[in-house]
Enzyme design. Structure first.
Site, PDB file in Angstrom:
ATOM      1  N   SER A   1     -30.155 -32.614  50.590  1.00 11.01           N
ATOM      2  CA  SER A   1     -29.309 -33.303  51.575  1.00 11.01           C
ATOM      3  C   SER A   1     -27.843 -32.897  51.528  1.00 11.01           C
ATOM      4  O   SER A   1     -27.039 -33.424  52.305  1.00 11.01           O
ATOM      5  CB  SER A   1     -29.400 -34.820  51.352  1.00 11.01           C
TER       6      SER A   1
ATOM      7  N   GLU B   1       0.796  -1.220   0.000  1.00  8.49           N
ATOM      8  CA  GLU B   1       0.000   0.000   0.000  1.00  8.49           C
ATOM      9  C   GLU B   1       0.834   1.279   0.000  1.00  8.49           C
ATOM     10  O   GLU B   1       0.420   2.291  -0.554  1.00  8.49           O
ATOM     11  CB  GLU B   1      -0.926   0.014   1.237  1.00  8.49           C
TER      12      GLU B   1
END
Length: 677
Positions: A342, A80
């Site tokens: 329990s 680029e």
């Protein structure tokens, strides 16, 4: 003289123009340079667990240069803007070249946009089609170069570059299009990430995979010509197919991630670091889905796994499917207050050991008993008479644990829960004896924390899941003594695992089922990990036939098997532990509560082993001695209570063998087995 004067004039004009140019650049108003990024939740090793979209549904994720493969930046600059590190925002050479080519061909042949100009366009969301827009980008590019470093400009590009659809920035693009973090990229992967921002919509891999592949290959060919990558790599990678769809963003620990994000913004980059382990979390989520697929679709399932020595939560599964509506998967069931059934019993026994009320080998009565209007019954409706505390806990009998709770005082049990940094919820204001059987609201995470205290020599500390809050030593409390904690673990480790448990090794574990079969629980630990499992309906509707042992226990054992590479044995007994048979215990520990006095209580008729003719009215029994009222049991089930006469008619008609038991108010019992014909 004229030449000298002309030179002076030219220099004056250039200086004046330069001053005006500088003033023009310095007067440029920069757009906002700080942009929102997706909140991220990561595991203990930095692996991404979950990320969130920002406003407008965009995927834009914070990124630093060390999170991206350097190959990407080398290819980006070479493709680029190869003079990126030499120009001041505008590349004069590229500009002259583009202008000359345009004049020669009568059309645009090559562009002159630098990376800095592209960042300027991204910051202002502008266009490049009009000369006014191009001029604005050039001015902003010059200003950016004066106020930012090259690295900061590249960082802005990495954050804002468009990658198609709702994807911005190289990290989000890598995760969505490549299914991986960009830290390590192949030449083909890096080339794709370079090519997509040039035409993000027309090259979207999910819509135009062929266009994406061709653009990627053009980038690789250019990079090979520029010497950035070997030609052989470009040629071989060019044969690889381009991605053809989106990869889903990581969505692990979604409930826990929601909790983290709800606490605030996290660190400066919106990152939340948890103690969870992504690999283990992923495995247990899969386990939850597998087991949930075998259940009623309205049932949910939750798992909490922690290191009981450090208090760190390593995995947390709030439901099998976060997005399910049928079982309210969005509800985090690790945080829901439910009856623990329990599973509170081990704490009661541990407190009783510390109080000197009992020892594992102490004998205790499992017989009908009344505490005012409250008459606890065992889950199966049967009674075992006199047995050891060890066996009473292993069988999870209700009557013995309520007897111990009455001796301890329910308030003492409630205080122990609160001292363990839990927040129990009671429907009434005062705790009663039913507290020992689950008459209180606690979350799965809290119950796992309670069991972590039992596993950690009786020292309870808050479980934590944020790495920033790892120090909890100042909050630790002694729940029970280490000798009592070892005894509880030793008792629970001798419970036979369920058939579907798998090879989990030697662990201490306990199950529970709440009243009405609304909640099925399993909790347990080995030498390192503690795990809690809950199964039920989030709306609290009963689940007929649901038991902790049948539903939750197999998940517990398999989860533990996945968590550890090798079994971690339970700790050995501390030196102060009293290990003894019942006969060698101190007299006050040999039996708890009233002692049977069989010599003054007899069932005189019929004799044990008798054969009788079945009668429609039942079997007549005769008693001698004892303290009324009497309770009559047939084959372990109560058939009559509150009897005061020494003659009883047992409602048993046969035929077959029947065991009849009579228990008086003092706990004395007599038993016979007869055959009816």
């Amino acid at each position: 003289m004229r030449r000298l004067l002309a030179l002076v004039c030219v220099l004056w004009v250039l200086a004046y123009a330069n001053d005006r140019l500088n003033a023009w650049i310095e007067a440029t108003d920069l757009p906002v340079l700080v942009h929102a990024t997706a909140p991220e939740v990561r595991d203990r090793n930095g692996e991404l667990l979950r990320a969130y979209v920002i406003e407008d549904g965009l995927w834009r994720m914070a990124v630093t240069s060390d999170q991206v493969d350097p190959l990407f930046y080398r290819m980006l600059i070479a493709y680029e803007d190869k003079r990126f590190y030499d120009h001041a925002g505008i590349d004069p050479i590229a500009t002259l070249r583009a202008g000359a080519q345009g004049v020669r061909h009568g059309r645009i042949v090559s562009g002159a946009s630098t990376l800095t100009m592209q960042v300027a366009r991204l910051l202002e969301r502008g266009t490049t089609g009009q000369w006014q827009g191009k001029l604005r980008q050039m001015r902003l590019a010059l200003a950016l170069e004066r106020r930012l470093s090259k690295g900061e400009i590249l960082a802005l590009y990495s954050l804002l570059a468009p990658y198609g659809g709702n994807v911005e920035g190289v990290r989000a693009a890598s995760l969505i299009w490549l299914g991986k973090e960009p830290r390590r990229l192949t030449p083909a992967e890096a080339a794709l990430l370079v090519a997509l921002p040039q035409a993000p919509e027309s090259r979207r891999p999910d819509r135009n995979p062929e266009a994406a592949r061709e653009a990627r290959n053009r980038v690789m060919l250019r990079m090979a010509e520029a010497g950035v990558i070997p030609l052989a790599a470009a040629q071989s990678d060019a044969l690889d197919p381009s991605p053809e769809g989106r990869h889903p963003m990581p969505q692990l620990a979604q409930h826990m991630a929601d909790r983290a994000v709800a606490l605030g913004p996290g660190n400066s980059s919106g990152r939340h670091d948890l103690t969870l382990d992504a690999t283990l979390q992923r495995s247990l989520e899969q386990l939850a889905r597998t087991h949930a697929a075998r259940l009623d679709p309205r049932l949910s399932l939750a798992i909490t796994l922690a290191d009981h020595q450090s208090g760190e939560i390593l995995a947390s599964v709030g439901s099998p499917n976060y997005s399910s509506t049928e079982n309210q998967g969005f509800v985090d069931m690790t945080q829901a207050k439910r009856s623990p059934g329990s599973t509170l019993k081990p704490l009661v026994y541990g407190l009783a050991f510390d109080r000197g009320l009992a020892h594992p080998e102490t004998l205790i009565l499992d017989t009908p008993v009344y505490f005012g209007s409250y008459a606890p019954k065992n889950f199966d409706g049967e009674y075992r008479g006199e047995l050891t505390v060890r066996r009473a806990l292993q069988l999870s009998l209700n009557v013995p644990v309520v007897r111990l709770t009455e001796a301890l005082g329910p308030a003492h049990l409630m205080a122990a829960l609160r001292s363990a940094n839990l927040k129990p919820e009671l429907q009434g204001g005062t705790p009663g004896l039913a507290l020992a059987l689950g008459g209180v609201g606690l979350t799965l995470e809290e119950m796992t924390q309670l069991y972590a205290g039992l596993a950690n020599e009786g020292i309870s500390r808050p479980l934590h899941w944020l790495k920033s809050s790892s120090s909890t030593e100042n909050l630790q409390q002694t729940l029970i003594s280490r000798a009592s904690a070892w005894q509880i673990g030793h008792i629970l480790a001798d419970i036979t695992p369920p058939p579907a448990a798998g090879p989990a090794g030697h662990i201490a574990w306990k199950t529970g089922t709440s009243y009405g079969h609304r909640d099925a629980w399993a909790l347990g630990w080995d030498g390192q990990f503690v795990i809690g499992v809950w199964i039920g309906r989030p709306d609290g509707t009963p689940v007929p036939g649901a038991f902790g042992a049948g539903l939750a226990a197999p998940v517990l054992f398999e989860a533990l098997g996945r968590a550890r590479s090798r079994p971690e044995p339970l700790r050995p007994p501390p030196p102060e532990t009293l290990i003894s048979t019942n006969a060698k215990l101190p007299a006050n520990l040999q039996r708890f509560g009233p002692r049977p006095q069989t010599s003054t209580f007899q069932l005189t008729f019929p004799p044990d082993g008798a054969t009788l003719s079945a009668m429609p009215s039942g079997v007549p029994l005769k008693l001698r001695g004892g303290t009324p009222p009497y309770t009559l049991l047939a084959d372990g089930a109560v058939v009559a209570s509150g009897l005061y006469r020494p003659q009883i008619l047992a409602p048993v008609v046969g035929p077959g063998f029947t065991t009849l038991s009579v228990i008086d108010a003092a706990g004395n019992s007599e038993r016979i087995t007869i055959e009816l014909r």
